[in-house]
Motif scaffolding. Structure first.
Motif, PDB file in Angstrom:
ATOM      1  N   CYS A  19       0.828  -1.213   0.000  1.00 48.26           N
ATOM      2  CA  CYS A  19       0.000   0.000   0.000  1.00 48.26           C
ATOM      3  C   CYS A  19       0.863   1.263   0.000  1.00 48.26           C
ATOM      4  CB  CYS A  19      -0.933  -0.020   1.203  1.00 48.26           C
ATOM      5  SG  CYS A  19      -2.208  -1.292   1.116  1.00 48.26           S
ATOM      6  N   ASP A  20       1.935   1.256   0.786  1.00 45.80           N
ATOM      7  CA  ASP A  20       2.837   2.407   0.802  1.00 45.80           C
ATOM      8  C   ASP A  20       3.433   2.661  -0.576  1.00 45.80           C
ATOM      9  OD1 ASP A  20       2.441   2.907   3.486  1.00 45.80           O
ATOM     10  OD2 ASP A  20       4.262   1.876   4.147  1.00 45.80           O
ATOM     11  N   GLN A  21       3.846   1.592  -1.254  1.00 43.26           N
ATOM     12  CA  GLN A  21       4.448   1.750  -2.582  1.00 43.26           C
ATOM     13  C   GLN A  21       3.447   2.306  -3.590  1.00 43.26           C
ATOM     14  OE1 GLN A  21       7.299  -1.730  -3.656  1.00 43.26           O
ATOM     15  NE2 GLN A  21       6.006  -2.463  -1.986  1.00 43.26           N
ATOM     16  N   ILE A  22       2.216   1.842  -3.525  1.00 35.15           N
ATOM     17  CA  ILE A  22       1.202   2.340  -4.453  1.00 35.15           C
ATOM     18  C   ILE A  22       0.935   3.823  -4.195  1.00 35.15           C
ATOM     19  CG2 ILE A  22      -1.252   2.203  -5.063  1.00 35.15           C
ATOM     20  CD1 ILE A  22      -0.999  -0.854  -4.563  1.00 35.15           C
ATOM     21  N   ALA A  23       0.800   4.205  -2.927  1.00 35.22           N
ATOM     22  CA  ALA A  23       0.540   5.607  -2.589  1.00 35.22           C
ATOM     23  C   ALA A  23       1.662   6.506  -3.095  1.00 35.22           C
ATOM     24  CB  ALA A  23       0.376   5.758  -1.076  1.00 35.22           C
ATOM     25  N   ASP A  24       2.912   6.079  -2.907  1.00 36.92           N
ATOM     26  CA  ASP A  24       4.039   6.894  -3.360  1.00 36.92           C
ATOM     27  C   ASP A  24       4.199   6.857  -4.869  1.00 36.92           C
ATOM     28  OD1 ASP A  24       4.978   8.235  -1.138  1.00 36.92           O
ATOM     29  OD2 ASP A  24       6.234   6.576  -0.467  1.00 36.92           O
ATOM     30  N   ALA A  25       3.816   5.762  -5.506  1.00 35.60           N
ATOM     31  CA  ALA A  25       3.868   5.705  -6.972  1.00 35.60           C
ATOM     32  C   ALA A  25       2.853   6.668  -7.582  1.00 35.60           C
ATOM     33  CB  ALA A  25       3.612   4.281  -7.460  1.00 35.60           C
ATOM     34  N   PRO A 260      11.415   7.465  19.844  1.00 36.14           N
ATOM     35  CA  PRO A 260       9.978   7.763  19.750  1.00 36.14           C
ATOM     36  C   PRO A 260       9.599   8.222  18.353  1.00 36.14           C
ATOM     37  CG  PRO A 260      11.113   9.523  20.897  1.00 36.14           C
ATOM     38  CD  PRO A 260      12.120   8.420  20.709  1.00 36.14           C
ATOM     39  N   HIS A 261       8.299   8.199  18.076  1.00 35.41           N
ATOM     40  CA  HIS A 261       7.806   8.606  16.761  1.00 35.41           C
ATOM     41  C   HIS A 261       6.731   9.664  16.939  1.00 35.41           C
ATOM     42  CE1 HIS A 261       6.094   8.405  12.727  1.00 35.41           C
ATOM     43  NE2 HIS A 261       7.117   7.652  12.364  1.00 35.41           N
ATOM     44  N   GLY A 262       6.748  10.668  16.075  1.00 34.42           N
ATOM     45  CA  GLY A 262       5.769  11.744  16.174  1.00 34.42           C
ATOM     46  C   GLY A 262       4.356  11.322  15.826  1.00 34.42           C
ATOM     47  N   GLY A 263       4.207  10.216  15.081  1.00 37.69           N
ATOM     48  CA  GLY A 263       2.880   9.684  14.783  1.00 37.69           C
ATOM     49  C   GLY A 263       2.408   9.887  13.371  1.00 37.69           C
ATOM     50  N   GLY A 264       3.034  10.771  12.601  1.00 38.34           N
ATOM     51  CA  GLY A 264       2.606  11.025  11.230  1.00 38.34           C
ATOM     52  C   GLY A 264       3.246  10.056  10.258  1.00 38.34           C
ATOM     53  N   ALA A 265       2.430   9.525   9.347  1.00 42.63           N
ATOM     54  CA  ALA A 265       2.940   8.618   8.318  1.00 42.63           C
ATOM     55  C   ALA A 265       3.585   9.415   7.189  1.00 42.63           C
ATOM     56  CB  ALA A 265       1.806   7.753   7.775  1.00 42.63           C
ATOM     57  N   PHE A 266       4.332   8.722   6.335  1.00 38.56           N
ATOM     58  CA  PHE A 266       5.085   9.364   5.257  1.00 38.56           C
ATOM     59  C   PHE A 266       4.449   9.160   3.881  1.00 38.56           C
ATOM     60  CE2 PHE A 266       9.083   8.303   7.955  1.00 38.56           C
ATOM     61  CZ  PHE A 266       8.801   9.342   8.816  1.00 38.56           C
ATOM     62  N   SER A 267       4.180   7.927   3.517  1.00 37.56           N
ATOM     63  CA  SER A 267       3.884   7.593   2.117  1.00 37.56           C
ATOM     64  C   SER A 267       2.601   8.232   1.610  1.00 37.56           C
ATOM     65  CB  SER A 267       3.814   6.074   1.949  1.00 37.56           C
ATOM     66  OG  SER A 267       5.102   5.508   2.075  1.00 37.56           O
ATOM     67  N   ILE A 355      10.648  11.071  -6.469  1.00 37.69           N
ATOM     68  CA  ILE A 355      11.657  10.189  -5.866  1.00 37.69           C
ATOM     69  C   ILE A 355      11.077   9.294  -4.770  1.00 37.69           C
ATOM     70  CG2 ILE A 355      13.497  11.856  -6.322  1.00 37.69           C
ATOM     71  CD1 ILE A 355      13.396  12.556  -3.305  1.00 37.69           C
ATOM     72  N   PHE A 356       9.773   9.303  -4.595  1.00 43.09           N
ATOM     73  CA  PHE A 356       9.223   8.784  -3.342  1.00 43.09           C
ATOM     74  C   PHE A 356       8.922   7.291  -3.328  1.00 43.09           C
ATOM     75  CE2 PHE A 356       8.376  13.342  -3.286  1.00 43.09           C
ATOM     76  CZ  PHE A 356       9.027  13.657  -2.100  1.00 43.09           C
ATOM     77  N   GLN A 357       8.633   6.693  -4.460  1.00 39.45           N
ATOM     78  CA  GLN A 357       8.349   5.256  -4.430  1.00 39.45           C
ATOM     79  C   GLN A 357       9.539   4.470  -3.872  1.00 39.45           C
ATOM     80  OE1 GLN A 357       7.042   3.444  -8.138  1.00 39.45           O
ATOM     81  NE2 GLN A 357       7.379   1.404  -7.295  1.00 39.45           N
ATOM     82  N   ARG A 358      10.751   4.949  -4.147  1.00 35.14           N
ATOM     83  CA  ARG A 358      11.950   4.255  -3.651  1.00 35.14           C
ATOM     84  C   ARG A 358      12.048   4.283  -2.131  1.00 35.14           C
ATOM     85  NH1 ARG A 358      16.833   7.070  -5.819  1.00 35.14           N
ATOM     86  NH2 ARG A 358      15.433   8.822  -6.180  1.00 35.14           N
ATOM     87  N   THR A 359      11.411   5.275  -1.501  1.00 32.01           N
ATOM     88  CA  THR A 359      11.487   5.366  -0.041  1.00 32.01           C
ATOM     89  C   THR A 359      10.575   4.366   0.651  1.00 32.01           C
ATOM     90  OG1 THR A 359       9.685   6.986   0.252  1.00 32.01           O
ATOM     91  CG2 THR A 359      11.885   7.860  -0.263  1.00 32.01           C
ATOM     92  N   ALA A 360       9.602   3.821  -0.067  1.00 29.56           N
ATOM     93  CA  ALA A 360       8.489   3.112   0.566  1.00 29.56           C
ATOM     94  C   ALA A 360       8.848   1.741   1.112  1.00 29.56           C
ATOM     95  CB  ALA A 360       7.321   3.002  -0.422  1.00 29.56           C
ATOM     96  N   VAL A 361      10.012   1.205   0.772  1.00 22.78           N
ATOM     97  CA  VAL A 361      10.448  -0.087   1.301  1.00 22.78           C
ATOM     98  C   VAL A 361      11.863   0.055   1.838  1.00 22.78           C
ATOM     99  CG1 VAL A 361      10.576  -2.563   0.816  1.00 22.78           C
ATOM    100  CG2 VAL A 361       9.137  -1.124  -0.601  1.00 22.78           C
ATOM    101  N   TYR A 362      12.166  -0.675   2.912  1.00 21.59           N
ATOM    102  CA  TYR A 362      13.504  -0.747   3.524  1.00 21.59           C
ATOM    103  C   TYR A 362      13.883   0.523   4.283  1.00 21.59           C
ATOM    104  CZ  TYR A 362      13.517  -4.308  -0.150  1.00 21.59           C
ATOM    105  OH  TYR A 362      13.152  -5.335  -0.999  1.00 21.59           O
ATOM    106  N   GLY A 363      12.910   1.297   4.711  1.00 13.35           N
ATOM    107  CA  GLY A 363      13.180   2.441   5.567  1.00 13.35           C
ATOM    108  C   GLY A 363      13.480   3.718   4.800  1.00 13.35           C
ATOM    109  N   HIS A 364      13.114   4.833   5.382  1.00 10.67           N
ATOM    110  CA  HIS A 364      13.339   6.143   4.770  1.00 10.67           C
ATOM    111  C   HIS A 364      14.688   6.737   5.145  1.00 10.67           C
ATOM    112  CE1 HIS A 364       9.050   7.062   3.434  1.00 10.67           C
ATOM    113  NE2 HIS A 364       8.955   5.897   4.054  1.00 10.67           N
ATOM    114  N   PHE A 365      15.390   6.112   6.092  1.00 15.29           N
ATOM    115  CA  PHE A 365      16.617   6.705   6.614  1.00 15.29           C
ATOM    116  C   PHE A 365      17.772   5.699   6.570  1.00 15.29           C
ATOM    117  CE2 PHE A 365      12.971   8.494   9.048  1.00 15.29           C
ATOM    118  CZ  PHE A 365      12.927   9.711   8.388  1.00 15.29           C
ATOM    119  N   GLY A 366      18.988   6.256   6.519  1.00 16.21           N
ATOM    120  CA  GLY A 366      20.168   5.408   6.470  1.00 16.21           C
ATOM    121  C   GLY A 366      20.529   4.923   5.079  1.00 16.21           C
TER     122      GLY A 366
END
Length: 386
Positions: A19-25, A260-267, A355-366
């Motif tokens: 679902c994250d990948q579709i939203a970012d695509a 901790p996490h702020g609670g907002g999703a990314f994709s 550039i966002f579909q690439r972020t949707a798997v394997y983490g957004h950071f690092g």
């Protein structure tokens, strides 16, 4: 003092990540044709059905079913088995007005601050983190969990392990002593497989072809507990066994249980949504603070109000590892070095690109391919605090 921290990651075929990948695509497709597109795209998927919904304002109208079918097929699903429904409308005019016409002066900010651009698309808190325990300046457990599912997906795609199916996840617990990762305490791998796959053979293949290369940064020892498909058979998986929803893997996307996490999703969200762009900036700041050798560990918190161009809070926590000045001193230096308005963040990272579909798997950071992973502000930070 011993402590344990755990992180999880999931494969590209996990329903939530699908679902994250579709939203970012969908977001990427809009940005390809109209860089000013605004999007808050959500996806829900279950057995035989997939719904794409949300708010999109763009000069380009993407053909969503085609995007969905491509992602389904790329991740190992049969698109013809799934009914696709699309319910998309334009962004709220009230939100659009708040973004386009920031209320900085009315709330007492300077004209200079107001001129820095668009207001935030929502209120919220964003957390960024960095530490010097890995080359990626990320927690060790997070790095290992993502490495495992990358290897798992690569083995499925290449058929290096035959009989693997799209759904899978990994969980890694690392033991720390005096704040340093010492050993891998436990590893759990759950991977969907074909019905005729020999489970004993699968376990050996996962150990040798996935875990051995994935755990090279901190190899398992004789006391590491390793569980592979602990429930036994995992044949019924993916959308036949689970419902996927956009934004349900927030901790997978970020830093694991350590932070901790702020609670907002990314994709599915464009850069005017600070729960995404603000989180990228918070990571950028934290990583540069650690790379500048100003702290061993650093957590940066930013808070925004809808329609406001500047954050209402900038906070730094170094957990007693700061080397040069107190945490409030570091926080005061941040606005001197980094542009923190949504427009400045979008410009810094060029977030109006697809550039966002690439972020949707394997983490957004690092991951060094993303602009918020640069460490190009270290000298400016040192100058600002010394």
């Amino acid at each position: 003092m011993r402590r344990f921290y755990t992180a999880e990651s999931v494969t590209e075929g996990h329903p939530d990540k699908l679902c994250d990948q579709i939203a970012d695509a969908v977001l990427d497709e809009c940005l390809k044709e109209d860089s000013e597109s605004r999007a808050a795209c959500e996806v829900l998927a279950t057995r035989g059905h997939l719904l794409v919904a949300g708010e999109i304002t763009s000069k380009h109208e993407p053909y969503v079913p085609e995007i969905v079918k491509k992602i389904l097929e790329d991740t190992g699903y049969q698109a013809e088995d799934i009914t696709i429904d699309v319910q998309i409308h334009k962004q709220s005019p009230d939100i659009a007005r708040a973004v386009d016409h920031p209320q900085g002066r009315r709330k007492g900010l300077s004209e200079e601050a107001e001129a820095r651009g668009n207001g935030a698309g929502d209120q919220g808190v964003m957390i960024g983190y960095a530490c010097n325990e890995t080359a990626q300046l990320m927690p060790m457990s997070v790095v290992l969990a993502h490495r495992i599912v990358r290897e798992l997906s690569a083995c499925r795609r290449s058929e290096y392990i035959k009989g693997l199916l799209p759904d899978g996840k990994a969980q890694v617990t690392v033991e720390y002593e005096d704040g340093k990762p010492m050993r891998v305490d436990s590893v759990i791998v759950s991977c969907q497989h074909a019905g005729d796959k020999n489970l004993r053979k699968l376990e050996q293949e996962i150990r040798n072809k996935v875990l051995l290369p994935a755990l090279r940064p901190l190899p398992a020892d004789e006391d590491t507990r390793i569980y592979i498909n602990p429930s036994g058979r995992f044949v019924c998986g993916g959308l036949n066994a689970d419902t996927g929803v956009t934004g349900r893997k927030l901790i997978v996307d970020s830093y694991g249980s350590m932070v901790p996490h702020g609670g907002g999703a990314f994709s599915g969200k464009d850069c005017s949504k600070v729960d995404r762009s603000g989180a990228y900036m918070a990571r950028y700041i934290a990583k540069n603070l650690v790379a500048a050798n100003l702290a061993d560990r650093c957590q940066v918190s930013l808070a925004y109000a809808i329609g406001m161009a500047e954050p209402v809070m900038v906070q730094v926590e170094t957990f007693g590892t700061g080397r040069v000045c107190a945490d409030d001193c570091l926080a005061a230096a941040i606005p001197l070095v980094f542009g923190l308005s949504p427009k400045q963040i979008c410009d810094t990272f060029r977030l109006k690109r697809p550039i966002f579909q690439r972020t949707a798997v394997y983490g957004h950071f690092g991951r060094k391919e993303f602009p918020w992973e640069r460490i190009d502000k270290t000298e400016e930070l040192r100058n600002a605090v010394m």
